[in-house]
Write a protein that holds these residues in place. Structure first.
Motif, PDB file in Angstrom:
ATOM      1  N   VAL A  15      -4.978  -6.931 -11.285  1.00 32.68           N
ATOM      2  CA  VAL A  15      -5.556  -5.685 -11.759  1.00 32.68           C
ATOM      3  C   VAL A  15      -5.839  -4.741 -10.609  1.00 32.68           C
ATOM      4  CG1 VAL A  15      -7.944  -6.523 -11.690  1.00 32.68           C
ATOM      5  CG2 VAL A  15      -7.327  -4.693 -13.266  1.00 32.68           C
ATOM      6  N   LEU A  16      -6.209  -5.279  -9.440  1.00 33.51           N
ATOM      7  CA  LEU A  16      -6.431  -4.419  -8.281  1.00 33.51           C
ATOM      8  C   LEU A  16      -5.118  -3.801  -7.822  1.00 33.51           C
ATOM      9  CD1 LEU A  16      -8.103  -3.162  -6.106  1.00 33.51           C
ATOM     10  CD2 LEU A  16      -8.062  -5.299  -4.834  1.00 33.51           C
ATOM     11  N   THR A  17      -4.027  -4.574  -7.910  1.00 33.20           N
ATOM     12  CA  THR A  17      -2.710  -4.009  -7.572  1.00 33.20           C
ATOM     13  C   THR A  17      -2.414  -2.784  -8.440  1.00 33.20           C
ATOM     14  OG1 THR A  17      -1.912  -6.219  -6.992  1.00 33.20           O
ATOM     15  CG2 THR A  17      -0.249  -4.520  -7.386  1.00 33.20           C
ATOM     16  N   ALA A  18      -2.748  -2.894  -9.731  1.00 36.17           N
ATOM     17  CA  ALA A  18      -2.532  -1.754 -10.619  1.00 36.17           C
ATOM     18  C   ALA A  18      -3.412  -0.574 -10.235  1.00 36.17           C
ATOM     19  CB  ALA A  18      -2.813  -2.171 -12.071  1.00 36.17           C
ATOM     20  N   VAL A  19      -4.699  -0.850  -9.898  1.00 38.86           N
ATOM     21  CA  VAL A  19      -5.608   0.219  -9.493  1.00 38.86           C
ATOM     22  C   VAL A  19      -5.104   0.909  -8.245  1.00 38.86           C
ATOM     23  CG1 VAL A  19      -7.930   0.732  -8.653  1.00 38.86           C
ATOM     24  CG2 VAL A  19      -7.626  -0.807 -10.597  1.00 38.86           C
ATOM     25  N   VAL A  20      -4.650   0.118  -7.250  1.00 31.00           N
ATOM     26  CA  VAL A  20      -4.139   0.693  -6.004  1.00 31.00           C
ATOM     27  C   VAL A  20      -2.930   1.579  -6.279  1.00 31.00           C
ATOM     28  CG1 VAL A  20      -3.052   0.159  -3.791  1.00 31.00           C
ATOM     29  CG2 VAL A  20      -5.046  -1.142  -4.547  1.00 31.00           C
ATOM     30  N   GLY A  21      -2.020   1.109  -7.141  1.00 33.86           N
ATOM     31  CA  GLY A  21      -0.836   1.914  -7.453  1.00 33.86           C
ATOM     32  C   GLY A  21      -1.192   3.230  -8.106  1.00 33.86           C
ATOM     33  N   VAL A  22      -2.134   3.185  -9.053  1.00 33.70           N
ATOM     34  CA  VAL A  22      -2.544   4.415  -9.722  1.00 33.70           C
ATOM     35  C   VAL A  22      -3.208   5.366  -8.735  1.00 33.70           C
ATOM     36  CG1 VAL A  22      -4.081   5.376 -11.468  1.00 33.70           C
ATOM     37  CG2 VAL A  22      -2.774   3.327 -11.970  1.00 33.70           C
ATOM     38  N   LEU A  23      -4.092   4.834  -7.889  1.00 33.06           N
ATOM     39  CA  LEU A  23      -4.809   5.679  -6.934  1.00 33.06           C
ATOM     40  C   LEU A  23      -3.845   6.350  -5.959  1.00 33.06           C
ATOM     41  CD1 LEU A  23      -7.473   6.725  -5.912  1.00 33.06           C
ATOM     42  CD2 LEU A  23      -7.709   4.675  -4.505  1.00 33.06           C
ATOM     43  N   TRP A  24      -2.852   5.590  -5.456  1.00 36.17           N
ATOM     44  CA  TRP A  24      -1.860   6.195  -4.545  1.00 36.17           C
ATOM     45  C   TRP A  24      -1.058   7.287  -5.258  1.00 36.17           C
ATOM     46  CZ3 TRP A  24      -1.653   6.464   0.402  1.00 36.17           C
ATOM     47  CH2 TRP A  24      -2.194   5.458   1.213  1.00 36.17           C
ATOM     48  N   ALA A  25      -0.709   7.035  -6.524  1.00 41.58           N
ATOM     49  CA  ALA A  25       0.049   8.047  -7.272  1.00 41.58           C
ATOM     50  C   ALA A  25      -0.764   9.328  -7.443  1.00 41.58           C
ATOM     51  CB  ALA A  25       0.444   7.492  -8.643  1.00 41.58           C
ATOM     52  N   ILE A  26      -2.068   9.186  -7.744  1.00 47.26           N
ATOM     53  CA  ILE A  26      -2.918  10.363  -7.920  1.00 47.26           C
ATOM     54  C   ILE A  26      -3.079  11.109  -6.603  1.00 47.26           C
ATOM     55  CG2 ILE A  26      -5.274  11.110  -8.426  1.00 47.26           C
ATOM     56  CD1 ILE A  26      -5.405   8.963 -10.552  1.00 47.26           C
TER      57      ILE A  26
END
Length: 416
Positions: A15-26
């Protein structure tokens, strides 16, 4: 929240991997200028224009109704003038007829008096007959004029009645709208252009940023949750003040301390009851401007919680129901359990989760709102999650952060 992006993927849960990916995209979208305007505000701009056109059409229709009424009144006055002329003509005709009768009587008397004067009397009689004939013709013309005047008056009366009916319908529509407003009947209402500009100015709204609101009553742990979302502890220098009794209804703005994060967090004060309709509260507060609203509650929903959830559904604004202070609630439940076995804390945790979900389901059903997930978090655990660290105990902290950022990305980021 900046530390989330710096954690190595090999040492973090999925789930942290998903959070990191979203944050980098934003972050990438923000620095690259690929953040689109808030879709709710775009829709509001469109509806405001439609509303202005509707107001202009209504004004034009009212002006047409007033002009029709004026024309009807003019026609009525003209018909009255025709009737007056007809009455005057009839009076003159009657006088002429009387004079003719008198002339004829005098002529007959002259005929009997003197045969010598018969020719003169005969001529006078012919003249009197001509006068009578002309009087009869004048009477026929007067009667025709009266019929025309009567027809004109009937048309004028109908036009006046139509104009009065149109004006009455317009007044009734206005009175109904005013009555609905007084009684709190929920209309389909959108802010005006002036209200929208004032809201953006008051919230210090900036294009390209994501505006997240946290709503809840005083004492619900709202300031601590805002600090946790910003990766701060309550004692940190730029943290939102905690333990302060709320005495104002003003929304407070807190920028994200990390310059790389295009986020702004807002404290929306709540209240147990509302003195105005919920749609009016939502519009007056300008809550339609936020990308999402986190509704923080303790045991049951307040009037402002229901107002926010209901109107966010109407405006299609994402909402997240959150119960904070979870670790404290679990500890309290564990202390109330008489057993002293090793898994008492785990049983208290399961009981807290089960009862919280059931409580939210009851509150939503009682308010007539659709089913919705509840996130149970603790400020310390959420702060560690935002910093990219795995807390020893957590419930929904990772999922809350992931869902909030993912939905913001879906709505606002222009993907390559």
């Amino acid at each position: 929240m900046g530390a989330v992006a710096s954690v190595a993927a090999a040492f973090i849960p999925p789930v942290l991997t998903a959070v990191v990916g979203v944050l980098w995209a934003i972050r990438g979208a923000s620095s690259g200028g690929r953040v689109r305007e808030n879709p709710v505000l775009q829709e509001l701009e469109h509806r405001i224009q439609e509303q202005q056109l509707a107001i202009e059409d209504a004004s034009a229709n009212q002006a047409s109704a007033e002009e029709a009424r004026r024309l009807a009144e003019d026609a009525f006055r003209q018909s009255e003038e025709h009737r007056r002329r007809f009455e005057e003509s009839s009076r003159l005709q009657e006088e002429a007829r009387l004079r003719a009768e008198e002339a004829r009587a005098r002529a007959e008397e002259e005929y009997m008096r003197a045969d010598a004067d018969r020719r003169a009397a005969h001529e006078q009689r012919k003249q009197a007959e001509n006068n009578t004939r002309r009087a009869d013709e004048e009477r026929v013309r007067a009667e025709a004029e009266a019929r025309r005047a009567q027809a004109d008056q009937q048309r004028a009366d109908k036009a006046r009645q139509d104009a009065e009916r149109t004006a009455a319908e317009a007044r009734a529509a206005r009175e109904k709208a005013e009555k609905d407003l007084r009684e709190g009947i929920r209309p389909i209402i959108i802010p005006t252009q002036a209200q929208l500009r004032a809201t953006k100015l008051r919230l210090q709204y900036r294009e390209g940023l994501f505006h997240f609101a946290i709503a809840g009553i005083a004492g619900s742990g709202k300031s601590s949750l805002i600090n946790a979302f910003r990766g701060l502890r309550n004692k940190d220098r730029s943290a939102a003040p905690t333990g302060v009794v709320e005495t104002t209804s003003v929304i407070t703005r807190y920028p994200d301390p990390s310059a790389a994060n295009p986020f702004v967090w807002y404290d929306v004060p709540g209240a147990g009851t509302l003195s105005i309709p919920d749609w009016q509260y939502f519009t007056d507060q300008g809550l339609y401007a936020f990308d999402c609203i986190v509704v923080l509650f303790d045991n049951r929903f307040t009037a402002t919680d229901v107002a926010i959830l209901r109107n966010c559904t109407r405006f299609q604004i994402p909402t997240y129901i959150v119960r904070s202070k979870s670790r404290q609630h679990i500890q309290n439940a564990a202390e109330d359990m008489v057993d002293e076995d090793d898994d008492v804390v785990e049983r208290a945790r399961e009981q807290y989760i089960r009862e919280t979900r059931a409580s939210v389901a009851r509150n939503l059903e009682a308010a007539g709102l659709p089913k919705q997930r509840v996130y149970m978090v603790d400020k310390e655990a959420l702060c560690k999650v935002v910093k990219g660290r795995q807390p020893e105990e957590c419930i929904d902290e990772w999922e809350l952060l992931r869902d909030l950022l993912s939905e913001a990305r879906r709505r606002r980021v222009v993907e390559n």
